[in-house]
Design an enzyme around this catalytic site. Structure first.
Site, PDB file in Angstrom:
ATOM      1  N   CYS A  92       0.881  -1.251  -0.045  1.00 46.56           N
ATOM      2  CA  CYS A  92       0.029   0.085   0.006  1.00 46.56           C
ATOM      3  C   CYS A  92       0.828   1.407  -0.079  1.00 46.56           C
ATOM      4  CB  CYS A  92      -0.959   0.075   1.082  1.00 46.56           C
ATOM      5  SG  CYS A  92      -1.911  -1.533   1.455  1.00 46.56           S
ATOM      6  N   ASN A 122     -10.490  -0.107  -0.165  1.00 42.12           N
ATOM      7  CA  ASN A 122      -9.022   0.046  -0.183  1.00 42.12           C
ATOM      8  C   ASN A 122      -8.194  -0.374  -1.321  1.00 42.12           C
ATOM      9  OD1 ASN A 122      -6.189  -0.561   0.236  1.00 42.12           O
ATOM     10  ND2 ASN A 122      -6.590  -1.231   2.428  1.00 42.12           N
ATOM     11  N   HIS A 182      -3.035   7.149   2.463  1.00 41.87           N
ATOM     12  CA  HIS A 182      -3.717   5.993   1.837  1.00 41.87           C
ATOM     13  C   HIS A 182      -5.014   5.612   2.502  1.00 41.87           C
ATOM     14  CE1 HIS A 182      -4.224   1.778   0.852  1.00 41.87           C
ATOM     15  NE2 HIS A 182      -3.777   1.279   2.037  1.00 41.87           N
TER      16      HIS A 182
HETATM   17  O1  UT7 Z   1      -3.836  -1.274   3.309  1.00 41.89           O
HETATM   18  C1  UT7 Z   1      -3.305  -2.036   4.067  1.00 41.89           C
HETATM   19  C2  UT7 Z   1      -3.585  -1.584   5.391  1.00 41.89           C
HETATM   20  N1  UT7 Z   1      -4.703  -2.064   5.890  1.00 41.89           N
HETATM   21  C3  UT7 Z   1      -5.393  -1.271   7.076  1.00 41.89           C
HETATM   22  O2  UT7 Z   1      -5.043  -0.386   7.378  1.00 41.89           O
HETATM   23  C4  UT7 Z   1      -6.434  -2.032   7.863  1.00 41.89           C
HETATM   24  C5  UT7 Z   1      -6.399  -1.771   9.324  1.00 41.89           C
HETATM   25  N2  UT7 Z   1      -7.275  -2.344  10.230  1.00 41.89           N
HETATM   26  C6  UT7 Z   1      -8.604  -2.045  10.126  1.00 41.89           C
HETATM   27  O3  UT7 Z   1      -9.337  -1.259   9.231  1.00 41.89           O
HETATM   28  C7  UT7 Z   1      -9.508  -2.558  11.196  1.00 41.89           C
HETATM   29  O4  UT7 Z   1      -8.955  -3.479  12.028  1.00 41.89           O
HETATM   30  C8  UT7 Z   1     -10.721  -3.487  10.535  1.00 41.89           C
HETATM   31  C9  UT7 Z   1     -11.707  -2.757   9.563  1.00 41.89           C
HETATM   32  C10 UT7 Z   1     -10.016  -4.597   9.551  1.00 41.89           C
HETATM   33  C11 UT7 Z   1     -11.372  -4.365  11.798  1.00 41.89           C
HETATM   34  O5  UT7 Z   1     -11.971  -3.447  12.562  1.00 41.89           O
HETATM   35  P1  UT7 Z   1     -11.658  -3.555  14.190  1.00 41.89           P
HETATM   36  O6  UT7 Z   1     -12.585  -2.593  14.621  1.00 41.89           O
HETATM   37  O7  UT7 Z   1     -10.350  -3.686  14.457  1.00 41.89           O
HETATM   38  O8  UT7 Z   1     -12.733  -4.912  14.128  1.00 41.89           O
HETATM   39  P2  UT7 Z   1     -11.989  -6.252  14.843  1.00 41.89           P
HETATM   40  O9  UT7 Z   1     -11.196  -7.075  14.241  1.00 41.89           O
HETATM   41  O10 UT7 Z   1     -11.471  -5.765  16.294  1.00 41.89           O
HETATM   42  O11 UT7 Z   1     -13.430  -6.936  15.375  1.00 41.89           O
HETATM   43  C12 UT7 Z   1     -14.499  -6.486  15.993  1.00 41.89           C
HETATM   44  C13 UT7 Z   1     -15.579  -7.435  16.058  1.00 41.89           C
HETATM   45  C14 UT7 Z   1     -15.444  -8.939  16.261  1.00 41.89           C
HETATM   46  O12 UT7 Z   1     -16.349  -9.388  16.962  1.00 41.89           O
HETATM   47  P3  UT7 Z   1     -16.126  -9.826  18.747  1.00 41.89           P
HETATM   48  O13 UT7 Z   1     -14.940 -10.873  18.615  1.00 41.89           O
HETATM   49  O14 UT7 Z   1     -15.962  -8.453  18.983  1.00 41.89           O
HETATM   50  O15 UT7 Z   1     -17.321 -10.528  18.820  1.00 41.89           O
HETATM   51  C15 UT7 Z   1     -15.179  -9.424  14.761  1.00 41.89           C
HETATM   52  O16 UT7 Z   1     -15.317 -10.710  14.604  1.00 41.89           O
HETATM   53  O17 UT7 Z   1     -16.345  -7.327  14.779  1.00 41.89           O
HETATM   54  C16 UT7 Z   1     -16.283  -8.528  14.199  1.00 41.89           C
HETATM   55  N3  UT7 Z   1     -16.110  -8.612  12.806  1.00 41.89           N
HETATM   56  C17 UT7 Z   1     -17.230  -8.064  11.801  1.00 41.89           C
HETATM   57  N4  UT7 Z   1     -18.361  -7.944  12.179  1.00 41.89           N
HETATM   58  C18 UT7 Z   1     -19.107  -7.892  10.902  1.00 41.89           C
HETATM   59  C19 UT7 Z   1     -14.731  -8.543  12.173  1.00 41.89           C
HETATM   60  N5  UT7 Z   1     -15.088  -8.345  10.612  1.00 41.89           N
HETATM   61  C20 UT7 Z   1     -16.425  -7.965  10.552  1.00 41.89           C
HETATM   62  C21 UT7 Z   1     -17.342  -7.820   9.708  1.00 41.89           C
HETATM   63  N6  UT7 Z   1     -18.737  -7.707   9.818  1.00 41.89           N
HETATM   64  N7  UT7 Z   1     -17.080  -7.560   8.114  1.00 41.89           N
END
Ligand code: UT7
Length: 323
Positions: free
Chosen positions: A112, A278, A248
Site C-alpha cells: 500500500c 482500499n 492511503h
Molecule cells: O492497506 C493495508 C492497511 N490495512 C489497514 O490499514 C487495515 C487496518 N485495520 C482495520 O481497518 C480494522 O482493524 C478492520 C476494519 C479490519 C477491523 O476493524 P476492528 O474494529 O479492528 O474490528 P475487530 O477485528 O476488532 O473485530 C471487532 C468485532 C469482532 O467480533 P467480537 O470478537 O467482538 O465478537 C469481529 O469478529 O467485529 C467482528 N467483525 C465483523 N463483524 C461484522 C470482524 N469483521 C466483521 C465484519 N462484519 N466484516
C-alpha cells in the site's frame, strides 16, 4: 532538479459491489462496514479489466491531462502487489499498450506504500538528471487476492489504478521520509508459494491476503503521524503550512485519528474510500486524480502524501502542486 506533477489519471472497473452485496456473501452488514471502515462500495474487475488494462487506461488519462505524448516518457514505474503475471513486468506491458517506446520500465512492490515509493524513486532519477519525465502508476486487481469467505478482509478491498506524470524542473519543493520494518511483516501477508491445498482441492488460504487488522491499525495510527512530523522537520515547515494530506485510503478511522494527532482539520484530509474501498498502491493516485479533476488543488498548494502497509512499510512525501 525536482519532478513536478504535470498530469494525473485514473481508471476503475465498471462493476460496483455495494456493502449489501457482501452481506449476502459473508456474515456482515452495511452498517458495520460503514461504521468500522468508511467503505460503502468498491469496484471489481471483470473480464478484460486486468491490472495492466486499468494501469494503461490510467496512464493514458494522465498523459492526456499533462498534454504529453507517450514517446516523451523516459521512465515508467508501476507499483503493484497484484500483477497479472510475474513477467514481463506490469510497467513493460503499460509501455507496450500506450506506446511509450522511449521509456525504461520496471515494477516495484511496497504494497500500500507502493505509489509513495514509486514517487520517491522517480524523484531520485529526475533530481540526478538521469531522466526528464516519468510516469508513475499504482494499479491493483486485489479482488484476485481476496478471500471472499473471510469477512475480516473482504469488506475492505477494491480494484483500480491511478497514475501521475512527473516532469523535471529547475526549482520546486520535494522532501521525503520512508521506513520499513520487516520484523513486523507477519501482520499483513499473501504468499504465492504452495498455491493449491491438494487435500481440500482449493486454493490455500495463505495465497489470499491475510491481516491482523488490529495490529495494522495500531501501526498506522502511530507511524503515519510520526513520519509526517519527521518530514515536516526535514522540510523545515510547520504543519499549518500544509494544504492537503493525502493518506492511503485504508480506513476512515485511521485518517480521522491522524488528523486529530496532528491537530489539523479533517477537511484537509480528502477521503474517497466510500466509493473505492482500499485499492492498495492505487488509492493515493486515484485520490490525487479525483482532486485534480474536481479543481480542488490550487497552484502552490503544499501536499503531504502518506502511505503505509505490508512490509511493514510507511512514509510521507511533500510536493507542491504546480499544475
Ligand atoms: O492497506 C493495508 C492497511 N490495512 C489497514 O490499514 C487495515 C487496518 N485495520 C482495520 O481497518 C480494522 O482493524 C478492520 C476494519 C479490519 C477491523 O476493524 P476492528 O474494529 O479492528 O474490528 P475487530 O477485528 O476488532 O473485530 C471487532 C468485532 C469482532 O467480533 P467480537 O470478537 O467482538 O465478537 C469481529 O469478529 O467485529 C467482528 N467483525 C465483523 N463483524 C461484522 C470482524 N469483521 C466483521 C465484519 N462484519 N466484516
Amino acid at each position: 532538479m525536482i519532478g513536478k506533477v504535470c498530469g494525473t489519471g485514473s481508471c476503475v472497473p465498471a462493476e460496483v459491489w455495494d456493502n449489501q452485496r457482501l452481506a449476502e456473501m459473508v456474515e456482515t452488514s452495511d452498517e458495520w462496514i460503514r461504521e468500522r471502515t468508511g467503505v460503502a462500495r468498491r469496484h471489481i474487475a471483470r473480464g478484460e479489466e486486468t491490472t495492466v488494462y486499468l494501469a494503461s487506461k490510467a496512464s493514458m488519462n494522465a498523459l492526456e491531462n499533462a498534454g504529453m505524448k507517450p514517446e516523451e516518457v523516459e521512465l515508467i514505474i508501476a507499483a503493484t502487489i497484484s500483477p497479472d503475471q510475474i513477467m514481463p513486468s506490469t510497467a513493460c506491458e503499460i509501455q507496450k499498450n500506450i506506446g511509450a517506446v522511449n521509456a525504461t520500465c520496471f515494477d516495484l512492490n511496497a504494497a500500500c506504500t507502493g505509489f509513495l515509493f514509486a514517487l520517491n524513486t522517480a524523484q531520485a532519477y529526475l533530481s540526478q538528471g538521469i531522466y526528464k519525465t516519468a510516469l508513475i502508476v499504482g494499479a491493483e486487481t486485489l479482488s484476485n487476492l481476496t478471500n471472499w469467505k473471510d469477512r475480516s478482509t473482504c469488506i475492505l478491498f477494491g480494484d483500480g489504478a491511478g497514475a501521475a506524470v512527473l516532469k523535471a524542473e529547475e526549482t520546486g519543493i520535494f522532501a521525503q521520509v520512508t521506513h520499513s520494518d520487516g520484523e513486523k511483516g507477519g501482520v499483513l501477508t499473501c504468499t504465492s508459494r504452495n498455491r493449491i491445498d491438494y487435500e481440500n482441492h482449493a486454493a490455500a488460504p495463505e495465497t489470499y491476503m491475510q491481516m491482523d487488522g488490529k495490529e495494522v491499525f495500531k501501526f498506522a495510527v502511530s507511524k503515519v503521524p510520526e513520519a509526517i512530523d519527521e518530514l515536516l522537520e526535514k522540510a523545515q515547515m510547520d504543519v499549518q503550512q500544509i494544504d492537503h494530506f493525502l493518506l492511503h485510503q485504508a480506513n476512515e478511522r485511521i485518517i480521522r485519528s491522524v488528523a486529530k494527532r496532528l491537530k489539523q482539520s479533517i477537511d484537509k484530509f480528502p477521503i474517497n474510500m466510500e466509493e473505492y474501498g482500499n485499492t492498495s498502491s492505487a488509492s493515493i493516485p486515484i485520490l490525487l486524480d479525483n482532486l485534480n479533476r474536481a479543481g480542488a488543488l490550487e497552484k502552490g498548494d503544499k501536499i503531504i502524501i502518506s502511505g503505509f502497509g505490508a512490509g511493514l512499510s510507511y512514509g510521507a512525501s511533500l510536493i507542491e502542486w504546480q499544475k
